[in-house]
Design a protein around this motif. Structure first.
Motif, mmCIF file in Angstrom:
data_model
loop_
_atom_site.group_PDB
_atom_site.id
_atom_site.type_symbol
_atom_site.label_atom_id
_atom_site.label_comp_id
_atom_site.label_asym_id
_atom_site.label_seq_id
_atom_site.Cartn_x
_atom_site.Cartn_y
_atom_site.Cartn_z
ATOM 1 N N ASN A 20 0.813 -1.215 0.000
ATOM 2 C CA ASN A 20 0.000 0.000 0.000
ATOM 3 C C ASN A 20 0.847 1.266 0.000
ATOM 4 O OD1 ASN A 20 -2.475 -1.376 0.064
ATOM 5 N ND2 ASN A 20 -2.299 -1.687 2.276
ATOM 6 N N SER A 21 2.163 1.102 -0.043
ATOM 7 C CA SER A 21 3.079 2.238 -0.056
ATOM 8 C C SER A 21 3.547 2.531 -1.477
ATOM 9 C CB SER A 21 4.287 1.915 0.835
ATOM 10 O OG SER A 21 5.308 2.867 0.657
ATOM 11 N N PHE A 22 3.987 3.763 -1.698
ATOM 12 C CA PHE A 22 4.498 4.128 -3.027
ATOM 13 C C PHE A 22 5.931 3.659 -3.234
ATOM 14 C CE2 PHE A 22 5.871 7.629 -0.332
ATOM 15 C CZ PHE A 22 7.155 7.895 -0.786
ATOM 16 N N HIS A 23 6.631 3.309 -2.166
ATOM 17 C CA HIS A 23 8.053 2.980 -2.243
ATOM 18 C C HIS A 23 8.390 1.833 -3.207
ATOM 19 C CE1 HIS A 23 9.083 5.834 0.854
ATOM 20 N NE2 HIS A 23 8.179 5.307 1.671
ATOM 21 N N PRO A 24 7.718 0.678 -3.146
ATOM 22 C CA PRO A 24 8.095 -0.398 -4.075
ATOM 23 C C PRO A 24 7.838 -0.048 -5.531
ATOM 24 C CG PRO A 24 6.111 -0.986 -2.859
ATOM 25 C CD PRO A 24 6.674 0.228 -2.197
ATOM 26 N N TYR A 25 6.795 0.730 -5.788
ATOM 27 C CA TYR A 25 6.486 1.126 -7.164
ATOM 28 C C TYR A 25 7.542 2.100 -7.699
ATOM 29 C CZ TYR A 25 1.915 -0.907 -6.172
ATOM 30 O OH TYR A 25 0.911 -1.776 -5.829
ATOM 31 N N ALA A 26 7.903 3.069 -6.888
ATOM 32 C CA ALA A 26 8.932 4.027 -7.297
ATOM 33 C C ALA A 26 10.280 3.335 -7.460
ATOM 34 C CB ALA A 26 9.036 5.153 -6.263
ATOM 35 N N GLY A 27 10.611 2.417 -6.547
ATOM 36 C CA GLY A 27 11.887 1.701 -6.614
ATOM 37 C C GLY A 27 12.008 0.849 -7.859
ATOM 38 N N LEU A 28 10.926 0.150 -8.221
ATOM 39 C CA LEU A 28 10.947 -0.692 -9.422
ATOM 40 C C LEU A 28 11.122 0.159 -10.678
ATOM 41 C CD1 LEU A 28 10.658 -3.586 -10.477
ATOM 42 C CD2 LEU A 28 8.194 -3.200 -10.656
ATOM 43 N N THR A 29 10.451 1.302 -10.698
ATOM 44 C CA THR A 29 10.588 2.208 -11.841
ATOM 45 C C THR A 29 12.032 2.656 -12.020
ATOM 46 O OG1 THR A 29 8.339 3.059 -11.592
ATOM 47 C CG2 THR A 29 9.890 4.428 -12.814
ATOM 48 N N ILE A 30 12.662 3.076 -10.930
ATOM 49 C CA ILE A 30 14.031 3.575 -11.004
ATOM 50 C C ILE A 30 14.989 2.480 -11.454
ATOM 51 C CG2 ILE A 30 15.931 4.509 -9.637
ATOM 52 C CD1 ILE A 30 13.607 6.456 -10.377
ATOM 53 N N LEU A 31 14.744 1.247 -11.050
ATOM 54 C CA LEU A 31 15.576 0.127 -11.493
ATOM 55 C C LEU A 31 15.522 -0.014 -13.014
ATOM 56 C CD1 LEU A 31 17.295 -2.406 -11.033
ATOM 57 C CD2 LEU A 31 15.168 -3.675 -10.671
ATOM 58 N N PHE A 32 14.314 0.001 -13.573
ATOM 59 C CA PHE A 32 14.157 -0.156 -15.025
ATOM 60 C C PHE A 32 14.642 1.070 -15.786
ATOM 61 C CE2 PHE A 32 10.629 -3.373 -14.102
ATOM 62 C CZ PHE A 32 11.471 -4.443 -14.319
ATOM 63 N N TRP A 33 14.478 2.254 -15.210
ATOM 64 C CA TRP A 33 14.982 3.461 -15.876
ATOM 65 C C TRP A 33 16.506 3.507 -15.856
ATOM 66 C CZ3 TRP A 33 11.238 7.888 -13.904
ATOM 67 C CH2 TRP A 33 10.032 7.796 -14.633
ATOM 68 N N SER A 34 17.102 3.007 -14.794
ATOM 69 C CA SER A 34 18.570 2.957 -14.739
ATOM 70 C C SER A 34 19.101 2.028 -15.824
ATOM 71 C CB SER A 34 19.026 2.475 -13.359
ATOM 72 O OG SER A 34 18.630 3.378 -12.354
ATOM 73 N N LEU A 35 18.407 0.928 -16.041
ATOM 74 C CA LEU A 35 18.772 0.000 -17.110
ATOM 75 C C LEU A 35 18.664 0.681 -18.475
ATOM 76 C CD1 LEU A 35 19.440 -2.899 -18.081
ATOM 77 C CD2 LEU A 35 16.978 -3.364 -18.035
ATOM 78 N N ALA A 36 17.705 1.583 -18.600
ATOM 79 C CA ALA A 36 17.474 2.259 -19.881
ATOM 80 C C ALA A 36 18.671 3.099 -20.320
ATOM 81 C CB ALA A 36 16.231 3.145 -19.793
#
Length: 299
Positions: free
Chosen positions: A5-21
């Motif tokens: 229910n927190s925004f943290h896992p969603y934001a963290g997953l996004t940053i992981l994939f954007w770093s890969l980009a």
């Protein structure tokens, strides 16, 4: 509060994939132009999201909100992707990730004037700590390069900041998936002006380059932007989510190690530690401060 229910896992997953980009974009620009890569990446993302939209029978946005989706598509995907890819043509992955890392500051300033969102003194201090970590990581590594690509990336950073605010607005009405998917659809339609050149370049590209584009489209775009929008939906402040972007330079360096065998050195370790400390202070410093001083007041 449960983690889901927190925004943290969603934001963290996004940053992981954007770093890969950052890493994959540099690799694919060896065979594709900035314009073709932008269209192909989001064409793949649109196809993936369209399957989900149709399968889940998710309804289309209301007519009154179409203008917001068009603006979101323009700033978040058309303008941003062109500027980002043009910048990456002449700037290293490390430098590009550092420049895009200023997006949280831009987003916080825009949110302050448009949504009247305020940051506490602790959060501003944490932002300064995070940015200093980015500087440590970059300067000690001698990774920063200055050329015309930097100005393209600055334009990309401003564009992404505007996109973040538009997503904040849209997620008050729509789910994270809807907000990101329909924005990506709008952006892809705009990027379709590069379709003819994209087809020509794709025909002559090695198969592994096409695999990179699929990864960029599915994970660094479709999944990443959906989780990013969901993070905005769950967060109380826009800056709480965008602040995660300070982690990008550190993760980009680590992915460079995993994918290219580059061993993390002292600057990477030191800069990364400072950045992560700042992120923790930004998100949890206020709570710790209140608990400490609340406890003292009772003694």
């Amino acid at each position: 509060m449960k983690l889901i229910n927190s925004f943290h896992p969603y934001a963290g997953l996004t940053i992981l994939f954007w770093s890969l980009a950052y890493v994959l974009t540099r690799l694919t620009l060896q065979y594709f132009s900035a314009f073709s890569l932008g269209f192909l990446r989001y064409a793949v993302a649109s196809c993936a999201l369209l399957v989900i939209i149709l399968t889940a029978k998710i309804k289309a946005p209301g007519k009154a909100d179409l203008k917001w989706f068009l603006l979101s598509g323009f700033f978040g995907f058309f303008l941003y992707m062109i500027a980002f890819n043009k910048g990456c043509e002449t700037v290293t992955a490390a430098t590009s990730s550092v420049i895009i890392a200023i997006v949280p500051v831009i987003t916080a300033l825009l949110a302050r004037f448009i949504y009247e969102e305020k940051l506490s003194g602790i959060q501003w201090a944490a932002t300064a700590v995070e940015f200093s970590g980015v500087i440590v990581l970059t300067l000690l590594n001698h990774a920063f390069s200055l050329n015309s690509g930097v100005f393209w990336l600055l334009l990309a950073a401003v564009s992404l900041g505007v996109y973040n605010l538009l997503q904040r607005k849209l997620t008050k009405i729509y789910s994270g998936l809807q907000a990101s998917a329909y924005s990506i659809f709008a952006g892809t339609v705009m990027l379709a002006v590069f379709l003819p050149a994209s087809v020509r370049e794709a025909r002559g590209a090695p198969s592994f380059q096409l695999i990179y584009i699929v990864i960029l489209g599915v994970f660094s775009s479709a999944v990443a932007y959906a989780t990013w929008a969901q993070a905005f939906k769950k967060a109380k402040q826009t800056s709480s989510v965008s602040n995660y972007m300070f982690i990008t330079p550190f993760l980009t360096t680590l992915l460079g190690f995993l994918l290219a065998g580059e061993t993390p050195d002292l600057p990477t370790t030191a800069g990364g530690a400072v950045i992560l400390t700042g992120v923790l202070i930004f998100n949890f410093g206020g709570r710790i401060h209140d608990r400490v001083f609340h406890t003292k007041s009772k003694v």
